[in-house]
Design a protein around this motif. Structure first.
Motif, PDB file in Angstrom:
ATOM      1  N   PHE A  69      -1.930   5.513   3.449  1.00 12.25           N
ATOM      2  CA  PHE A  69      -1.986   5.220   4.891  1.00 12.25           C
ATOM      3  C   PHE A  69      -1.350   6.291   5.777  1.00 12.25           C
ATOM      4  N   ILE A  70      -0.460   7.142   5.191  1.00 11.50           N
ATOM      5  CA  ILE A  70       0.144   8.188   6.051  1.00 11.50           C
ATOM      6  C   ILE A  70      -0.937   9.147   6.592  1.00 11.50           C
ATOM      7  N   PRO A  71      -1.858   9.624   5.738  1.00  8.57           N
ATOM      8  CA  PRO A  71      -2.905  10.502   6.303  1.00  8.57           C
ATOM      9  C   PRO A  71      -3.709   9.816   7.408  1.00  8.57           C
ATOM     10  N   VAL A 113       9.208  13.578   7.611  1.00  8.58           N
ATOM     11  CA  VAL A 113       8.661  13.760   8.957  1.00  8.58           C
ATOM     12  C   VAL A 113       7.332  14.501   8.833  1.00  8.58           C
ATOM     13  N   SER A 114       6.294  13.947   9.416  1.00  6.57           N
ATOM     14  CA  SER A 114       5.005  14.654   9.303  1.00  6.57           C
ATOM     15  C   SER A 114       4.879  15.664  10.444  1.00  6.57           C
ATOM     16  N   VAL A 115       3.994  16.632  10.218  1.00 13.68           N
ATOM     17  CA  VAL A 115       3.916  17.765  11.143  1.00 13.68           C
ATOM     18  C   VAL A 115       3.565  17.333  12.569  1.00 13.68           C
ATOM     19  N   ARG A 116       2.760  16.299  12.680  1.00 13.98           N
ATOM     20  CA  ARG A 116       2.354  15.853  14.024  1.00 13.98           C
ATOM     21  C   ARG A 116       3.522  15.283  14.812  1.00 13.98           C
ATOM     22  N   GLN A 117       4.425  14.648  14.079  1.00  8.30           N
ATOM     23  CA  GLN A 117       5.630  14.123  14.709  1.00  8.30           C
ATOM     24  C   GLN A 117       6.536  15.282  15.105  1.00  8.30           C
ATOM     25  N   PHE A 118       6.686  16.155  14.125  1.00  9.00           N
ATOM     26  CA  PHE A 118       7.665  17.223  14.214  1.00  9.00           C
ATOM     27  C   PHE A 118       7.413  18.138  15.414  1.00  9.00           C
ATOM     28  N   GLY A 128      14.086  10.909  -9.313  1.00  3.90           N
ATOM     29  CA  GLY A 128      12.932  10.549 -10.134  1.00  3.90           C
ATOM     30  C   GLY A 128      13.080   9.189 -10.772  1.00  3.90           C
ATOM     31  N   TYR A 129      11.939   8.748 -11.324  1.00  2.00           N
ATOM     32  CA  TYR A 129      11.910   7.434 -11.951  1.00  2.00           C
ATOM     33  C   TYR A 129      12.911   7.332 -13.102  1.00  2.00           C
ATOM     34  N   TYR A 130      13.242   8.477 -13.703  1.00  3.24           N
ATOM     35  CA  TYR A 130      14.170   8.468 -14.820  1.00  3.24           C
ATOM     36  C   TYR A 130      15.528   7.908 -14.377  1.00  3.24           C
ATOM     37  N   TRP A 158      10.074   4.710  13.944  1.00  2.00           N
ATOM     38  CA  TRP A 158      10.593   3.432  13.434  1.00  2.00           C
ATOM     39  C   TRP A 158      11.348   3.655  12.117  1.00  2.00           C
ATOM     40  N   VAL A 159      10.762   4.468  11.198  1.00  2.00           N
ATOM     41  CA  VAL A 159      11.404   4.747   9.900  1.00  2.00           C
ATOM     42  C   VAL A 159      12.743   5.450  10.131  1.00  2.00           C
ATOM     43  N   LEU A 160      12.718   6.430  11.011  1.00  2.65           N
ATOM     44  CA  LEU A 160      13.932   7.204  11.289  1.00  2.65           C
ATOM     45  C   LEU A 160      15.063   6.270  11.756  1.00  2.65           C
ATOM     46  N   ILE A 173       0.852  -1.204   0.000  1.00  4.63           N
ATOM     47  CA  ILE A 173       0.000   0.000   0.000  1.00  4.63           C
ATOM     48  C   ILE A 173       0.878   1.241   0.000  1.00  4.63           C
ATOM     49  N   SER A 174       0.471   2.219  -0.811  1.00  2.73           N
ATOM     50  CA  SER A 174       1.263   3.454  -0.925  1.00  2.73           C
ATOM     51  C   SER A 174       1.110   4.316   0.331  1.00  2.73           C
ATOM     52  N   PRO A 175       2.174   4.984   0.694  1.00  6.21           N
ATOM     53  CA  PRO A 175       2.071   5.874   1.863  1.00  6.21           C
ATOM     54  C   PRO A 175       1.038   6.985   1.673  1.00  6.21           C
ATOM     55  N   GLN A 216      -0.909   7.451  15.035  1.00  9.99           N
ATOM     56  CA  GLN A 216       0.038   6.339  14.847  1.00  9.99           C
ATOM     57  C   GLN A 216       1.331   6.787  14.191  1.00  9.99           C
ATOM     58  N   ILE A 217       1.278   7.920  13.521  1.00 11.79           N
ATOM     59  CA  ILE A 217       2.434   8.395  12.780  1.00 11.79           C
ATOM     60  C   ILE A 217       3.642   8.590  13.696  1.00 11.79           C
ATOM     61  N   VAL A 218       3.383   8.875  14.967  1.00 11.57           N
ATOM     62  CA  VAL A 218       4.513   9.137  15.865  1.00 11.57           C
ATOM     63  C   VAL A 218       5.392   7.887  16.031  1.00 11.57           C
ATOM     64  N   GLU A 243      12.184  17.059  -7.757  1.00  7.54           N
ATOM     65  CA  GLU A 243      11.562  15.743  -7.554  1.00  7.54           C
ATOM     66  C   GLU A 243      10.856  15.305  -8.838  1.00  7.54           C
ATOM     67  N   GLY A 244      10.745  14.000  -9.028  1.00  8.32           N
ATOM     68  CA  GLY A 244       9.866  13.459 -10.074  1.00  8.32           C
ATOM     69  C   GLY A 244      10.376  13.632 -11.492  1.00  8.32           C
ATOM     70  N   ILE A 245      11.668  13.512 -11.680  1.00 11.43           N
ATOM     71  CA  ILE A 245      12.186  13.588 -13.051  1.00 11.43           C
ATOM     72  C   ILE A 245      11.869  12.258 -13.744  1.00 11.43           C
ATOM     73  N   GLU A 246      11.101  12.335 -14.818  1.00 11.92           N
ATOM     74  CA  GLU A 246      10.645  11.091 -15.437  1.00 11.92           C
ATOM     75  C   GLU A 246      11.215  10.868 -16.835  1.00 11.92           C
ATOM     76  N   ASP A 247      11.731  11.956 -17.455  1.00  5.03           N
ATOM     77  CA  ASP A 247      12.285  11.719 -18.786  1.00  5.03           C
ATOM     78  C   ASP A 247      13.481  12.628 -19.069  1.00  5.03           C
TER      79      ASP A 247
HETATM   80  P1  C2E Z   1       7.552  12.680  -1.007  1.00  9.63           P
HETATM   81  O1  C2E Z   1       8.295  12.849   0.215  1.00  9.63           O
HETATM   82  O2  C2E Z   1       7.405  13.875  -1.894  1.00  9.63           O
HETATM   83  O3  C2E Z   1       8.236  11.508  -1.783  1.00  9.63           O
HETATM   84  C1  C2E Z   1       8.362  11.466  -3.148  1.00  9.63           C
HETATM   85  C2  C2E Z   1       7.301  10.660  -3.730  1.00  9.63           C
HETATM   86  O4  C2E Z   1       7.359  10.790  -5.130  1.00  9.63           O
HETATM   87  C3  C2E Z   1       7.460   9.165  -3.450  1.00  9.63           C
HETATM   88  O5  C2E Z   1       6.196   8.600  -3.434  1.00  9.63           O
HETATM   89  C4  C2E Z   1       8.157   8.700  -4.686  1.00  9.63           C
HETATM   90  O6  C2E Z   1       8.001   7.329  -4.947  1.00  9.63           O
HETATM   91  C5  C2E Z   1       7.527   9.518  -5.719  1.00  9.63           C
HETATM   92  N1  C2E Z   1       8.356   9.701  -6.887  1.00  9.63           N
HETATM   93  C6  C2E Z   1       9.700   9.715  -6.982  1.00  9.63           C
HETATM   94  N2  C2E Z   1      10.111   9.905  -8.273  1.00  9.63           N
HETATM   95  C7  C2E Z   1       8.988  10.029  -9.007  1.00  9.63           C
HETATM   96  C8  C2E Z   1       8.741  10.247 -10.376  1.00  9.63           C
HETATM   97  O7  C2E Z   1       9.627  10.359 -11.209  1.00  9.63           O
HETATM   98  N3  C2E Z   1       7.467  10.328 -10.792  1.00  9.63           N
HETATM   99  C9  C2E Z   1       6.410  10.192  -9.895  1.00  9.63           C
HETATM  100  N4  C2E Z   1       5.182  10.287 -10.365  1.00  9.63           N
HETATM  101  N5  C2E Z   1       6.627   9.982  -8.591  1.00  9.63           N
HETATM  102  C10 C2E Z   1       7.898   9.901  -8.146  1.00  9.63           C
HETATM  103  P2  C2E Z   1       5.772   7.603  -2.320  1.00  9.63           P
HETATM  104  O8  C2E Z   1       6.903   6.745  -1.951  1.00  9.63           O
HETATM  105  O9  C2E Z   1       4.491   7.007  -2.754  1.00  9.63           O
HETATM  106  O10 C2E Z   1       5.532   8.574  -1.111  1.00  9.63           O
HETATM  107  C11 C2E Z   1       4.528   9.494  -1.153  1.00  9.63           C
HETATM  108  C12 C2E Z   1       4.593  10.428  -0.015  1.00  9.63           C
HETATM  109  O11 C2E Z   1       4.345   9.761   1.197  1.00  9.63           O
HETATM  110  C13 C2E Z   1       5.957  11.070   0.174  1.00  9.63           C
HETATM  111  O12 C2E Z   1       6.091  12.142  -0.703  1.00  9.63           O
HETATM  112  C14 C2E Z   1       5.899  11.486   1.595  1.00  9.63           C
HETATM  113  O13 C2E Z   1       5.236  12.712   1.714  1.00  9.63           O
HETATM  114  C15 C2E Z   1       5.053  10.415   2.190  1.00  9.63           C
HETATM  115  N6  C2E Z   1       5.905   9.453   2.915  1.00  9.63           N
HETATM  116  C16 C2E Z   1       6.586   8.404   2.435  1.00  9.63           C
HETATM  117  N7  C2E Z   1       7.263   7.787   3.416  1.00  9.63           N
HETATM  118  C17 C2E Z   1       7.015   8.485   4.550  1.00  9.63           C
HETATM  119  C18 C2E Z   1       7.445   8.355   5.896  1.00  9.63           C
HETATM  120  O14 C2E Z   1       8.219   7.502   6.277  1.00  9.63           O
HETATM  121  N8  C2E Z   1       6.957   9.284   6.789  1.00  9.63           N
HETATM  122  C19 C2E Z   1       6.124  10.260   6.383  1.00  9.63           C
HETATM  123  N9  C2E Z   1       5.687  11.133   7.301  1.00  9.63           N
HETATM  124  N10 C2E Z   1       5.722  10.418   5.132  1.00  9.63           N
HETATM  125  C20 C2E Z   1       6.167   9.534   4.223  1.00  9.63           C
END
Ligand code: C2E
Ligand code: MG
Ligand code: MG
Length: 758
Positions: free
Chosen positions: A551-553, A593-598, A731-733, A567-569, A546-548, A560-562, A710-714
């Protein structure tokens, strides 16, 4: 002077009365001595009482002073009357009645009455019911009837010519009726005032005065009164009781804090009825079947009793209405509350069942309201809710119903509208909330998520309608917030998934269901890996990975984020240290780090402890925060400053999507800006995105901040970013988020090859 002046005063009154009586009895047959005593004692009593009341005037609180001054003047006038009587009767040896003494006596009655009226006016604001006016009126009517029948009327009938003496004789019983009014009021006001003992003493004093006057007049009627009679001391006792009340005031007044306590003595309520019964018995006893003063008075009293009953009934009905209103209102927003919502909903359903009408239920939840409450405090949160309620009232048609049913949850029941009308109304609300709310110097932007269910299509029971509106609202939240969604049965599946997730999240950490992936950050000039971002994944037993974003929100909402964030840290720091220990090239690890943790008070301590236990140097850790932390700039600045002082890097994630304006860059001591991927995605096509990205990069260069795209794809996007001198990209590129082992292999190579398939 005395430790307990009032105890001494009580002793004085007792001894004085005994002596007075002893004198009257002893010299009953010695006219001259009896007259001397009858004149001297009142002079002593009057002057002592005046003195005590003057003390009360001097020592009472400012808002009581006038009352005591009036009483003091009243007693002093009484004393003056006695003095004049003494001069005329004893010194001049003339008949003092009628004479100037009567003038002073009558004047003193008026002053007493003024004092009572004054007290009544000051206490009026705390007297909640006007029924007491009827009580007094009824009692007074009874008293006036009796006094007229037994005292005044016989006097008038006896009188053949109206000399000053007869007029004054008639004036006294009339004045006594006024005094009775004063005594009753004092007694009544005592129930409401914190001067209870004081007012009761005064009431007793006045009552004694009336009794003495009445006995005196009855004796006069039969011609048996003489100066020095047994009733003479009674007048003095009543003056001294007034004075004693003054001493109580001096002693108790200082301790009082407020006036206006409200505990009505039940005896008082029965008082007027008792007087009616007495009057009734007397009417019967007078055996005049024909109309006379007694029966007329009795008629009037019955009428008043009836009016009083009507008044009380109306007053009670209004009170019940008022309490019901209060029970139905929410105190923060002034809207109806949950109780009223349930009641109205049941009423609507009952009505709709009869005539086939329809209605919509709009459930509104404010996005990220918890954040605002947590970071800016509850008073700001409350003001925001009130401002939101104001907007609701503005846009919702008049006969629709608006409720606040929970912290940041509102419901509108919209009558006779189609589904699309409901959506239109919801969209109008969203539009109205685009402008920021100005609250305590700050501008807050808050958006609503709105779910709509319709009767009868989406349920015919209150619970179903609310549940379905709730499902639609959650769907609106999941699809980007600031959104409106109509309920449809397919949403239920999503809702149950959400429920399962929420439930599962509690056990996920314990059950080892989380993993951390890492995505490389690359130097765009050399293609070297400079860092990795730790990204959390949840391997759900039922739904798989499952994508964060999902479940992060949820974890933020439930808190639970705390533990999860910690754990992630720990995991990420440990991993980076492991790589370093294996001799791989040094990179920093970024942790979100999410604001509630911070903003938890122990966050900095947690980071310090994790670095110590894992042995990672602070320079190799980077924390990514979003612009949400700016809801409370002061706290955030101090936390970031502390972390920076430790050597930990801070990145501002998703830059450009949040609430902040550019001034935050100056305010927040971050060292890296991450340009959000929404700007990169169309950087080759959109001139606007190009300008924004270029401007951000230039600004960061000026401010000596690092920039990560962030997010460089091509290749095109990469090309453009290189042109703008962007130093780091992700980015995915280059690479998608990957396992620690996969990263290890990459790090061994050191330099990344670009391209989707690498
Ligand atoms: P973020 O911190 O902005 O992380 C970047 C997100 O963009 C990641 O999504 C990553 O997989 C994705 N990404 C990277 N390169 C590309 C790209 O080229 N194209 C596209 N479309 N996406 C790309 P992910 O892993 O799904 O995470 C989403 C968000 O969830 C993160 O955004 C972050 O805000 C949050 N998150 C992830 N892990 C944690 C965590 O451990 N703690 C907290 N508080 N938030 C987390
Ligand atoms: Mg991030
Ligand atoms: Mg990001």
């Amino acid at each position: 002077m005395f430790t307990h002046p009032r105890h001494t005063a009580i002793k004085f009154i007792l001894i004085y009365t005994l002596l007075f009586y002893a004198w009257v009895i002893l010299f009953q047959n010695n006219l001259s001595l009896r007259l001397w005593g009858a004149n001297m004692f009142p002079l002593i009593g009057g002057s002592v009482s005046s003195l005590w009341l003057f003390q009360a005037y001097r020592h009472s609180q400012p808002h009581h002073k006038r009352f005591w001054l009036l009483l003091c003047i009243g007693v002093f006038l009484y004393f003056t009357a006695n003095l004049l009587w003494f001069i005329i009767q004893i010194l001049l040896d003339r008949n003092p009645f009628p004479g100037p003494a009567d003038f002073f006596w009558i004047a003193s009655y008026f002053i007493f009455l003024t004092a009572v009226l004054h007290k009544w006016i000051t206490l009026r604001r705390v007297i909640s019911s006007r029924a007491y006016a009827y009580n007094i009126l009824i009692f007074m009517t009874v008293a006036t009837t009796l006094s007229t029948y037994y005292l005044i009327w016989p006097l008038i009938v006896q009188t053949e010519d109206y000399t000053a003496a007869t007029v004054i004789s008639i004036a006294y019983p009339v004045l006594d009726i006024i005094m009775l009014f004063a005594a009753l009021n004092m007694y009544y006001l005592a129930q409401y005032s914190d001067q209870r003992k004081v007012l009761l003493l005064l009431s007793a004093g006045f009552t004694l005065q009336i009794i003495a006057d009445t006995v005196h007049m009855s004796l006069n009627l039969t011609g048996t009164y003489e100066s020095g009679h047994f009733i003479d001391p009674l007048w003095q006792v009543c003056l001294l009781l007034c004075g004693l009340a003054g001493l109580y005031e001096v002693e108790e007044g200082k301790a009082r804090t407020n006036e206006g306590i409200n505990n009505l003595n039940p005896f008082y309520i029965g008082f007027p009825y008792l007087s009616v019964i007495v009057l009734f018995l007397l009417v019967i006893k007078s055996s005049h079947i024909t109309f006379n003063i007694l029966s007329a008075g009795f008629g009037l009293v019955l009428l008043l009793t009836l009016l009083r009953q009507i008044y009380i009934t109306v007053e009670n009905t209004n009170l019940i209405k008022e309490y019901r209103q209060l029970a139905y209102k929410d105190s923060v927003t002034g809207l109806y509350n949950r109780t009223k919502f349930h009641k109205d909903l049941c009423d609507f359903l009952a009505r709709s069942g009869d005539n086939q009408t329809t209605f919509g239920m709009m459930l509104i939840d404010l996005d990220r309201f918890k954040n605002i409450n947590d970071t800016m405090g509850h008073p700001v949160g409350d003001q925001l809710l009130a401002a939101f309620a104001h907007i609701l009232r503005k846009i919702v048609p008049q006969d629709d119903y608006i409720y606040r049913i929970g912290g940041d949850e509102f419901v509108i029941i919209v009558q006779d509208l189609t589904a699309s009308d409901c959506v239109e109304l919801a969209e109008a609300l969203i539009q109205n909330m685009a402008a920021p709310f100005k609250i305590q110097e700050s501008e807050i932007i808050i958006s609503p998520s709105i779910g709509i269910s319709l009767y009868p299509d989406n349920g015919s029971q209150p619970d179903d309608l609310l549940k379905n509106a709730d499902t639609a609202m959650y769907h609106a939240k999941e699809t980007g917030k600031n959104n409106v969604k109509l309920y449809s049965p397919e949403l239920n599946e999503k809702a149950s998934r959400r429920m399962n997730l929420e439930h599962g999240l509690r056990k996920a950490l314990e059950n080892n269901e989380f993993t951390v992936l890492y995505q490389p950050k690359v130097n765009l000039k050399t293609n070297e890996i400079v860092g990795v971002e730790a990204l959390l994944r949840w391997n759900h037993p039922q739904y798989g990975i499952i994508s964060p974003m999902q479940f992060i929100p949820l974890a933020e909402e439930t808190g639970q984020i705390v533990p999860i964030g910690e754990w992630v840290l720990r995991k990420a720091c440990l991993q980076n240290k492991l790589w370093q220990d294996k001799g791989l090239p040094k990179v920093h690890v970024s942790v979100n780090v999410s604001v509630r943790q911070f903003q938890r008070s122990f966050f900095v301590g947690t980071v310090r402890e994790v670095l110590q236990t894992t042995g990672l140097s602070p320079q190799d850790l980077d924390l990514e925060v979003t612009e949400n932390v700016l809801h409370d700039t002061t706290t955030s600045v101090s936390i970031i400053t502390e972390l920076r002082a430790m050597g930990v890097g801070i990145s501002l994630d998703d830059f450009g999507t949040g609430y902040s304006s550019l001034h935050v860059l100056r305010a927040l001591p971050v060292n890296t800006i991450k340009i959000d991927k929404s700007f990169i995605v169309d950087i080759t096509a959109s001139k606007a995105s190009q300008s924004i990205v270029r401007a951000i990069i230039e600004m960061c260069n000026h401010l000596k901040l690092s920039v990560v795209a962030e997010g460089i794809e091509d290749a095109g996007q990469l090309q453009q970013l290189r042109q703008y001198d962007c130093t780091v990209g992700q980015g995915y590129y280059f690479k998608k988020p990957m396992s620690a082992d996969a990263i290890e292999k990459l790090l061994r190579n050191g330099i990344l090859t670009e391209g989707i398939n690498n």
